[in-house]
Design a protein around this motif. Structure first.
Motif, mmCIF file in Angstrom:
data_model
loop_
_atom_site.group_PDB
_atom_site.id
_atom_site.type_symbol
_atom_site.label_atom_id
_atom_site.label_comp_id
_atom_site.label_asym_id
_atom_site.label_seq_id
_atom_site.Cartn_x
_atom_site.Cartn_y
_atom_site.Cartn_z
ATOM 1 N N SER A 48 78.154 23.210 42.758
ATOM 2 C CA SER A 48 78.378 24.171 43.827
ATOM 3 C C SER A 48 77.435 23.896 45.002
ATOM 4 C CB SER A 48 78.184 25.580 43.264
ATOM 5 O OG SER A 48 78.135 26.516 44.293
ATOM 6 N N SER A 49 76.153 23.654 44.696
ATOM 7 C CA SER A 49 75.206 23.445 45.800
ATOM 8 C C SER A 49 75.469 22.102 46.492
ATOM 9 C CB SER A 49 73.768 23.538 45.298
ATOM 10 O OG SER A 49 73.525 22.532 44.358
ATOM 11 N N VAL B 44 78.259 22.756 48.959
ATOM 12 C CA VAL B 44 77.708 23.452 50.121
ATOM 13 C C VAL B 44 77.024 22.442 51.039
ATOM 14 C CG1 VAL B 44 75.883 25.032 50.875
ATOM 15 C CG2 VAL B 44 77.420 25.703 49.011
ATOM 16 N N ALA C 264 79.355 27.276 55.044
ATOM 17 C CA ALA C 264 79.678 27.337 53.620
ATOM 18 C C ALA C 264 79.058 28.572 53.000
ATOM 19 C CB ALA C 264 79.154 26.085 52.916
ATOM 20 N N GLN C 265 79.844 29.235 52.186
ATOM 21 C CA GLN C 265 79.314 30.356 51.412
ATOM 22 C C GLN C 265 79.651 30.093 49.945
ATOM 23 O OE1 GLN C 265 79.734 34.681 52.566
ATOM 24 N NE2 GLN C 265 80.964 34.691 50.713
ATOM 25 N N ALA C 266 78.679 30.330 49.064
ATOM 26 C CA ALA C 266 78.918 30.112 47.643
ATOM 27 C C ALA C 266 78.302 31.256 46.876
ATOM 28 C CB ALA C 266 78.280 28.802 47.196
ATOM 29 N N TYR D 158 82.088 29.768 39.722
ATOM 30 C CA TYR D 158 81.440 29.683 41.034
ATOM 31 C C TYR D 158 82.546 29.743 42.074
ATOM 32 C CZ TYR D 158 77.625 27.918 38.171
ATOM 33 O OH TYR D 158 76.659 27.786 37.216
ATOM 34 N N LEU E 270 83.447 29.314 46.241
ATOM 35 C CA LEU E 270 82.973 28.836 47.538
ATOM 36 C C LEU E 270 84.055 29.001 48.598
ATOM 37 C CD1 LEU E 270 82.053 26.502 45.200
ATOM 38 C CD2 LEU E 270 80.774 25.712 47.180
#
Lengths: 503, 712
Positions: free
Chosen positions: A25-26, A29, A39-41, A56, A58
């Motif tokens: 996920s990171s 991003v 980007a939002q997660a 997760y 995003l």
């Protein structure tokens, strides 16, 4: 208003605890932010982190559109069913779960999932085979999605000494569903600064897997082993060909192979002798598949190769096993690997391999048996790859030649004959029941208490077999009892099921 | 040191004006506290606010520079009581915990705090664990705000709004002399986003400066007659002051739209969900330009009645989007509209579910129903309907097994529960009072052990009804976290005082493991690296326990013998077994780099891991039922005749040895082996290896030849 504004790209990642879903996920991003996206997660780690599944979520939004509007987009913190563009999953049935959650739709969703299975504890803990039938999952996911990329990412992670999250990242890049170049993804990994080389290798494997999906999916066929066949073995094979029906042959040959390996070729011949009696009664059954012969062949071979200390010592000392554990722990050639066995012999296991009169003598005398048990019954660590441990087990394995005179052997043969007798007795009156009786051998497995418990359940069902009327769903009932015996450890389900039959 | 290292995040605490902070919501809060001139911070860890505590623990130098006092409180009650520093002094304090469980524990102190009122701003940051993945009871924090008259902030879930709420919360607290609660849902705590940083501010008065000139104000003491005056002051002065401030500062937001005869009143935390729903219905764009007017309650308690009247006066109907139950806000809105003689219809829990999480799909459905009924003319596009489950899903449902959480690979608690399983084989089923912590997972498959969970550290007290003498005893399992949180007083001391005969196992894994590996008093080091290691054994002896044993959890046989002894001994009074074993997650984090470094340096290292011989495994899976280790899994049986899958140890094995011990203790099967891998072997190793290989290889080759004759 709504028509003109660009929509965010929505991504769901579903991963099991420890599979690096958070890292993935990171990374997404990071690659998005460096490519001019907002980007939002978010996620709900919590307790699911510990072996459960974590989702997760995003959303990516082009920064220039926000700049043009002079406002920040309002991004969601949770996927709305039917509104997901990309679903990345680390395991096959979890991909199925995203379909059930409505996250996969044929209009928009690209699913990228590993095809391997991580069994859940509810599947693992079953006494028999608790693995769910996931054969339809892949088809269901493919049907539900707009596009689908499926291959074994866990195997690629292992073969590249990487982790599955790297392979998943590569697969995401390879599908080309996000407007980023391969280099941009790779720069993200480099920027992360942790295990960069291995992550890049995993990434490359995943990328290749997604691009040329077919290649990655094709498993290497193991080369066929050509083994010279002894004259006696040829004769046995010829006998199978001459006297046994085609549908049962493969099973019988497997059984013979097992028993020759377990004892000797003469033992394999004895196996065929026993099977002869069954074949004679087998008219092929309703479907002409000779189920009775085939099933009896399977279970008779398993029973005749009962697990005694000789068998265990034999298997533990083989050269092939030494190669296997080296491979399983992934040792480098220059590293030394030693193994320690966890053995817990009780007086029963010792007496089993003694000559029948001696073993019987001890086992019939409670006081002596208990005394000896105190001396021998203890958890033992045997270092099989060192001389002392190896020689001990090698010597026990050598007792194979005298196995036919052991205390255990005589008892097992008597039990086998009485089981075969029950099969024979039912075969002509109720073919299906005879097949079910044969299958009950499945309950007898394991060692020590596990074996004793299985035997107890088996005997309880045989007891029912002796009292039950033929026909009248007798075979279904016996099948149900067998399932009940595998339902719990304390035998409650079986007791209940039996009492229902005779109430 | 906690499960995650926050070295990078700590650096972002130093950002100043003109820079952009990027990170999780809860870390944004951490930064906002420093920007607000906070003087002291405390709290008790728990998802989703653990990271706030972890970052502050790692940020000692920055806190020292600013003169900020930080401590990890022993419980939420301790954290709440800490805010008493703001009663007499104009210093700002913040505390944090998981709600509502932590708020329950803290509520005694919170009542006292809000009665006396505060001079300096007092902010309580609450991580709401509600909905999917929640590990706690599903209740609302709102009730606590109402009963004690504390103000409740529920900002829009983006980092700008969340961090502004911190600054506004302190101001609101000071203006109204009332503690303020800031509630953040779990996804908002973990949401990654950005905001424009400001410079950190030194506290206007530090705690040391406050101590230099102590102040006493008798009217702030919670005793009669002042408690009566406090109550009057709350309603007569503090409440109106708060309402006035909320209005002037514009904390609640109105987003106008052209469909002015309807509107939606929503908790700030629900904003992104509602906007997405409107967007999908064609009633808003991605930037939140909506056609339906929105009244966003970033302050959900108290309500600002004048704003409410203004918003509703031209509307025939409003939808209240309020997560959780009871529907306090909708009730208050209805009551107010009635009092104000407005005819606006209040729609709420009739189109939205009364209980449960408001997911995107739930909010979409509720908003659609509201619009279809009250503003059908606004609908210009085909309204999206949620996809109906296809026929094939029924089959899919069967193929997707449940995946309950469990103990980690190599967890030291696993062998403890194996021992309890074996104990039950001997004694029959036992009543087990479970507690909160990783060990709660033992209530799930494959162990299925535990009859009740009553609250953190309350496991032993929850078994006190069973504490009398008799043939049967109850067994309590409690973690070191729960023990220090309140298990020592409400559990152990209570049991000693009442001569309780129960058996209690305290799991000492050196960390508050379930919340992310924070230290507890019996850990080696405190959060700030100070040596602590207060002994659980001494503590229980100190309160009068006579029967105390310490057992390593990995020694299953000894654990079983000790449990048996505790359950059957004639000794009276509570029997305490301290089960020691370091949390494997944290242990691996600690030792992995050390081992890697040693191997890199060419040092001789022996690594261990376990394996199962597939050809002796008969597929009974007793080992799995008695262990449940994630690395102990199954795979299809390679034997063409056997049907049941065989056990298999995958590469995540950390070599804890439990599966081998289980095989021994339960007399299972001979399939388990421990592999010892000698990395960087020395000359002697290589010599011995060659001799062993030579002899063993010779014998194996001869056995292979003998077998070849009978192979086909």
């Amino acid at each position: 208003m709504a028509e003109s504004s660009p929509r965010p790209t929505t991504i769901v990642i579903a991963a099991l605890g420890g599979q690096g879903g958070g890292v993935l996920s990171s990374w997404i991003v990071d690659v998005a932010e460096h490519a001019g996206f907002l980007a939002q997660a978010t996620s709900v780690p919590g307790v699911a982190q510990r072996t459960g599944t974590t989702i997760y979520y995003l959303e990516l939004f082009p920064e220039e559109a926000a700049t043009a509007a002079g406002r920040d987009p309002v991004l969601a913190l949770m996927p709305v069913p039917g509104e997901v563009d990309i679903v990345v999953v680390s395991e096959l049935v979890e991909a199925g779960r995203t379909v059930l959650r409505g996250l996969v739709t044929p209009e928009r969703t690209t699913v990228i999932t590993s095809s391997h299975r991580e069994y859940s504890v509810v599947e693992k803990a079953v006494m028999g085979d608790g693995i769910v039938d996931a054969s339809g999952v892949r088809a269901a996911v493919e049907e539900a999605a707009k596009a689908c990329v499926v291959f074994d990412m866990a195997a690629l992670a292992e073969s590249t000494s990487s982790v599955i999250s790297s392979v998943m990242f590569g697969a995401l890049a390879g599908t080309g569903v996000l407007p980023f170049q391969r280099e941009q993804y790779e720069q993200t990994i480099t920027r992360s600064g942790i295990a960069v080389d291995r992550s890049l290798t995993g990434f490359a494997a995943g990328y290749a897997g997604a691009v040329g999906e077919r290649d990655a999916d094709a498993a290497d066929e193991p080369p066929l082993m050509v083994v010279p066949v002894a004259v006696e073995a040829e004769a046995l094979l010829a006998r199978v060909e001459a006297t046994f029906p085609v549908p049962a042959r493969e099973r019988i040959i497997d059984g013979m192979r097992r028993l020759a390996d377990y004892q000797d070729l003469r033992y394999a011949a004895a196996y065929l002798d026993r099977l002869d009696g069954i074949r004679e009664l087998d008219g092929g059954g309703e479907d002409g598949q000779y189920r009775l012969t085939a099933e009896t062949a399977r279970y008779l071979a398993l029973w005749m190769s009962y697990e005694d200390a000789i068998r265990v010592a034999d298997l533990k000392t083989r050269s092939a096993r030494f190669e296997r554990f080296r491979k399983e722990v992934g040792a480098d050639p220059e590293q030394l690997v030693y193994v320690v066995e966890y053995l817990h012999p009780r007086v029963e296991e010792i007496c089993d391999i003694l000559p029948a009169p001696l073993g019987g003598f001890v086992m019939r005398r409670d006081g002596l048996r208990k005394l000896l048990d105190k001396v021998v019954s203890r958890g033992r660590h045997v270092p099989t790859a060192k001389l002392g441990g190896f020689l001990l087990l090698y010597m026990i394995a050598g007792l194979r030649r005298w196995r036919r005179w052991s205390y255990r052997h005589g008892r097992e043969m008597a039990l086998i004959d009485s089981w075969l007798g029950r099969i024979t007795a039912s075969a002509s009156a109720d073919y299906a029941l005879a097949v079910e009786i044969a299958r009950c051998q499945r309950l007898i497995k394991g060692y020590g208490d596990t074996h004793a418990n299985g035997m107890k359940n088996f005997n309880a069902i045989m007891n029912v077999v002796d009292r039950i009327d033929h026909g009248a769903n007798a075979s279904d009932r016996i099948g149900a009892l067998r399932d009940a015996a595998l339902a719990d450890e304390d035998g409650r389900a079986l007791r209940d099921a039996i009492s229902v039959i005779f109430e | 040191m906690a499960e995650r290292s926050f070295a990078k995040e700590v650096q972002s605490l130093r950002l100043g004006a003109g820079e952009v902070f990027r990170g999780e919501g809860i870390l944004g809060v951490t930064k906002a506290l420093l920007e607000s001139g906070v003087a002291y911070v405390g709290g008790y860890q728990g998802a989703p606010i653990s990271h706030l505590m972890d970052v502050f623990s790692d940020a000692r130098p920055i806190l020292d520079e600013l003169g900020v006092h930080f401590e990890t409180s022993a419980s939420e009650a301790a954290a709440a009581a800490m805010l008493a520093a703001s009663i007499n002094y104009p210093i700002r304090g913040a505390v944090t915990w998981k709600s509502t469980v932590g708020t329950n524990v803290a509520s005694d102190a919170l009542s006292n705090l809000s009665s006396a009122g505060v001079l300096g701003g007092a902010l309580i940051i609450l991580g709401e664990d509600y909905g999917e993945g929640a590990s706690i009871i599903q209740e609302r924090t709102h009730a606590f705000a109402m009963k004690s008259q504390m103000w409740l902030l529920d900002p829009r879930p983006n980092l700008r709004s969340i961090t502004s709420a911190v600054a506004d919360g302190f101001d609101l607290s000071e203006v109204s002399n009332t503690p303020v609660m800031l509630e953040l849902r779990i996804r908002a705590c973990h949401v990654y986003g950005r905001f424009d940083a400001k410079d950190n501010k030194r506290p206007a008065m530090t705690v040391q400066e406050a101590l230099q000139s102590p102040r006493r104000d008798a009217s702030k003491i919670n005793l009669p007659p002042f408690t009566f005056l406090h109550e009057q002051d709350k309603v007569a002065r503090r409440w109106p002051a708060a309402v006035d401030f909320v209005t002037r500062r514009g904390l609640n937001e109105i987003f106008d739209g052209d469909a002015s005869d309807v509107g939606i009143i929503l908790q700030g935390g629900m904003y992104n969900f509602v906007v997405r729903a409107l967007e999908l219905l064609g009633l808003s764009d991605t930037f939140g330009a909506t056609r339906i007017p929105l009244y966003v309650l970033n302050v959900t308690y108290p309500l600002v009645e004048a704003e409410l009247t203004r918003f509703c006066c031209d509307k025939k109907a409003v939808l209240v989007v309020e997560e959780g139950q009871p529907d306090f806000i909708a009730q208050a809105v209805s009551r107010h509209l009635n009092d104000a003689d407005l005819r606006t219809t209040v729609v709420g829990k009739d189109v939205l579910p009364m209980a449960g999480e408001y997911t995107g799909a739930v909010v979409l459905d509720g908003v659609r129903q509201f619009v279809e009924r009250w503003a059908p003319e606004t609908i210009t596009m085909a309204v999206a309907t949620p996809p109906a489950p296809a026929e094939s899903f029924v089959e899919l449902q069967r193929a997707v097994p449940a995946r309950p959480p469990g103990l980690c690979t190599g967890c030291p608690e696993r062998p403890l529960f194996t021992a309890v399983k074996l104990l039950e084989r001997e004694l029959g089923p036992v009543h087990i009072s479970a507690d909160i912590g990783c060990h709660s997972f033992a209530t799930l498959p494959p162990f299925n052990l535990g009859n009740t969970i009553m609250g953190y550290g309350l496991g032993l007290a929850a078994a006190s009804a069973f504490g009398g003498s008799g043939d049967h005893r109850a067994l309590t399992i409690m973690g070191d976290g729960g023990f220090w949180h309140n298990g020592l007083s409400s559990g152990i001391t209570n049991a000693v005082f009442n001569d309780d005969n129960g058996v209690i196992v305290v799991v000492d894994n050196s960390y508050s493991a379930a919340t992310g590996g924070q230290p507890v008093p019996s850990s080696k080091l405190s959060a700030t690296g100070r040596k602590v290691r207060y002994s659980i054994q001494n503590a229980v002896k100190g309160v009068g326990v006579r029967w105390v044993r310490t057992v390593r959890t990995y020694d299953i046989a000894k654990m079983l013998a000790t449990l048996r002894d505790a359950m059957t001994t004639r000794a009276t009074g509570p029997k305490v077994i301290v089960a020691e074993g370091e949390c494997q997650l944290n242990r691996q984090r600690r030792i992995k780099p050390l081992i890697a470094a040693a191997i890199n340096d060419g040092k001789r290292v022996v690594q261990e891991r376990f394996g199962v011989d597939a050809d002796t495994c008969t597929g009974d899976h007793s080992c799995i039922r008695l262990s449940g280790c994630p690395s102990l899994t199954i795979r299809p049986n390679p034997d063409p005749l056997r049907e049941d899958p065989v056990a298999y140890v995958d590469n995540s094995c950390v070599g804890c040895g439990v599966c081998g011990s289980v095989a021994h203790a339960a007399v299972l099967c001979p399939s388990f082996y421990k592999a010892q891998i000698v990395v960087n072997p020395n000359r002697w190793d290589r010599f011995l290896g060659a001799v062993r290989r030579g002899v063993i290889g010779f014998l194996q080759r001869s056995a292979d030849r003998r077998r070849a004759v009978r192979e086909f």
